[in-house]
Motif scaffolding. Structure first.
Motif, PDB file in Angstrom:
ATOM      1  N   VAL A  42       1.802  32.755  41.589  1.00  0.00           N
ATOM      2  CA  VAL A  42       2.124  31.696  42.662  1.00  0.00           C
ATOM      3  C   VAL A  42       3.287  32.436  43.496  1.00  0.00           C
ATOM      4  N   ALA A  43       3.920  33.299  42.906  1.00  0.00           N
ATOM      5  CA  ALA A  43       4.987  34.015  43.713  1.00  0.00           C
ATOM      6  C   ALA A  43       4.268  34.946  44.709  1.00  0.00           C
ATOM      7  N   TYR A  94      10.507  39.528  50.438  1.00  0.00           N
ATOM      8  CA  TYR A  94      10.714  39.561  48.857  1.00  0.00           C
ATOM      9  C   TYR A  94      10.818  38.146  48.732  1.00  0.00           C
ATOM     10  N   VAL A  95      10.809  37.604  47.424  1.00  0.00           N
ATOM     11  CA  VAL A  95      11.041  36.395  46.861  1.00  0.00           C
ATOM     12  C   VAL A  95      12.080  36.550  45.822  1.00  0.00           C
ATOM     13  N   TYR A  96      13.085  35.442  46.071  1.00  0.00           N
ATOM     14  CA  TYR A  96      14.337  35.704  45.221  1.00  0.00           C
ATOM     15  C   TYR A  96      13.805  35.372  43.631  1.00  0.00           C
ATOM     16  N   ASP A  97      12.776  34.816  43.197  1.00  0.00           N
ATOM     17  CA  ASP A  97      12.489  34.771  41.737  1.00  0.00           C
ATOM     18  C   ASP A  97      11.067  35.073  41.713  1.00  0.00           C
ATOM     19  N   PRO A  98      10.816  36.357  41.636  1.00  0.00           N
ATOM     20  CA  PRO A  98       9.418  37.010  41.603  1.00  0.00           C
ATOM     21  C   PRO A  98       8.641  36.520  40.355  1.00  0.00           C
ATOM     22  N   ALA A  99       9.399  36.204  39.173  1.00  0.00           N
ATOM     23  CA  ALA A  99       8.784  35.982  38.022  1.00  0.00           C
ATOM     24  C   ALA A  99       8.425  34.192  37.566  1.00  0.00           C
ATOM     25  N   VAL A 100       8.607  33.472  38.936  1.00  0.00           N
ATOM     26  CA  VAL A 100       8.491  32.028  38.584  1.00  0.00           C
ATOM     27  C   VAL A 100       6.833  31.718  38.288  1.00  0.00           C
ATOM     28  N   MET A 101       6.698  30.881  37.296  1.00  0.00           N
ATOM     29  CA  MET A 101       5.439  30.288  36.797  1.00  0.00           C
ATOM     30  C   MET A 101       5.361  28.824  36.735  1.00  0.00           C
ATOM     31  N   LEU A 102       4.374  28.411  37.149  1.00  0.00           N
ATOM     32  CA  LEU A 102       3.941  26.884  37.434  1.00  0.00           C
ATOM     33  C   LEU A 102       2.382  26.652  37.173  1.00  0.00           C
ATOM     34  N   PRO A 103       2.384  25.387  36.435  1.00  0.00           N
ATOM     35  CA  PRO A 103       0.989  25.198  36.211  1.00  0.00           C
ATOM     36  C   PRO A 103       0.361  24.920  37.633  1.00  0.00           C
ATOM     37  N   PRO A 104      -1.208  24.832  37.426  1.00  0.00           N
ATOM     38  CA  PRO A 104      -1.883  24.898  38.915  1.00  0.00           C
ATOM     39  C   PRO A 104      -1.518  23.303  39.293  1.00  0.00           C
ATOM     40  N   SER A 105      -1.732  23.395  40.739  1.00  0.00           N
ATOM     41  CA  SER A 105      -1.611  21.783  41.244  1.00  0.00           C
ATOM     42  C   SER A 105      -2.648  20.964  40.967  1.00  0.00           C
ATOM     43  N   PRO A 106      -2.707  19.891  41.182  1.00  0.00           N
ATOM     44  CA  PRO A 106      -3.667  18.856  40.752  1.00  0.00           C
ATOM     45  C   PRO A 106      -5.093  19.398  41.091  1.00  0.00           C
TER      46      PRO A 106
END
Length: 296
Positions: A42-43, A94-106
């Motif tokens: 997602v990042a 760059y992104v501030y938090d490159p490790a961000v994990m989220l479930p897929p959108s609807p």
């Protein structure tokens, strides 16, 4: 670089200059950014979209030394992103938090809007004047393309349609990345405006077009063909960081003598990392002592 540019931007007009358009393919630069920053899917999608926009918006600038910065500060888990671009469409970011994990959108898509949440988008154009131009708008969706569409309408009063997409493979490599920016000029006739709005509302998602192996030329032809599309030029876009040890040293100088002396007393070399490309620069105790000597 030969004619076979892997990543490039095309600039075009249509409807007798009443419409101007930019379209880009950016797979390699997004893959490069992902590898440098070890971004989560997602990042990668968020950064890839903003880098793609940066390249196209950079290519709109007139002066060869003009610099564009796109900065997002947000309350979602990604916390923020920064991209800079020059007039030759060379980008870094760059992104501030490159490790961000989220479930897929609807819809089963990478949830970039969820990663960003609410916040502000700043567009900073440094055109060599005393003060840079700064345009700021609130994020409308956090999906980045809509946010830039809103920015153009609110800050620059240019009706625009911005589309940005990043498609990932199952193994987390970047499959496709690209986008377009289509803008109406102030003298556009009602008829052209209505026809363009209708056409854009019918166009399927940019990721679908990219997934059909459509080049930037084909994408603009698909949307603007009936308006009489005139493609002007093609320029390469890539991820380039211009950091050097000297530049990083300036950052160390800016923290002040007291802190530098403390580092010297700790007798440990320090490592300073470039945000944009993750290059590590090591400063030995001798380097730090030199900095102190020179800063007197």
């Amino acid at each position: 670089m030969g004619i076979d540019m892997t990543d490039y931007i095309i600039r075009a007009t249509a409807a007798n200059n009443q419409i101007r358009a930019f379209a880009a393919t950016t797979r390699d630069l997004v893959e490069h950014a992902k590898n440098l920053h070890n971004t989560s899917p997602v990042a990668t999608a968020a950064l890839g979209r903003l880098l793609t926009a940066g390249g196209m918006m950079g290519s709109m600038m007139k002066g060869s030394n003009d610099l564009l910065t796109l900065q997002i500060k947000c309350d979602g888990p990604i916390k923020g992103l920064t991209v800079t671009a020059d007039a030759n469409a060379m980008v870094k970011g760059y992104v501030y938090d490159p490790a961000v994990m989220l479930p897929p959108s609807p819809l089963g898509k990478l949830d970039v809007g969820g990663a960003l949440g609410g916040g502000m988008l700043s567009v900073i154009k440094d055109m060599g004047l005393k003060e840079p131009y700064v345009g700021q708008t609130s994020l409308v969706s956090g999906e980045i393309a809509e946010d830039l569409t809103y920015y153009y309408a609110a800050s620059e009063q240019i009706p625009s349609s911005v589309a940005l997409g990043v498609l990932m493979n199952k193994d987390n490599t970047v499959k496709r990345a690209g986008g377009f920016i289509i803008q109406l000029m102030p003298f556009a006739e009602e008829e052209v405006i209505d026809k363009l709005e209708k056409k854009i509302s019918e166009v399927s998602a940019i990721t679908k077009l990219l997934d059909q192996d459509m080049t930037p030329e084909m994408i603009l032809e698909h949307i603007l063909g009936e308006f009489g599309l005139d493609i002007h030029d093609k320029m390469s876009t890539e991820f380039v960081c211009n950091c050097t040890k000297e530049r990083v040293e300036k950052a160390i100088v800016s923290i002040g003598r007291k802190e530098i002396l403390e580092m010297i007393n700790d007798k440990e070399p320090i490592e300073v990392n470039c945000h944009f490309c993750n290059t590590q620069y090591e400063f030995t105790i001798d380097d730090l002592e030199d900095i102190i000597k020179r800063s007197k």
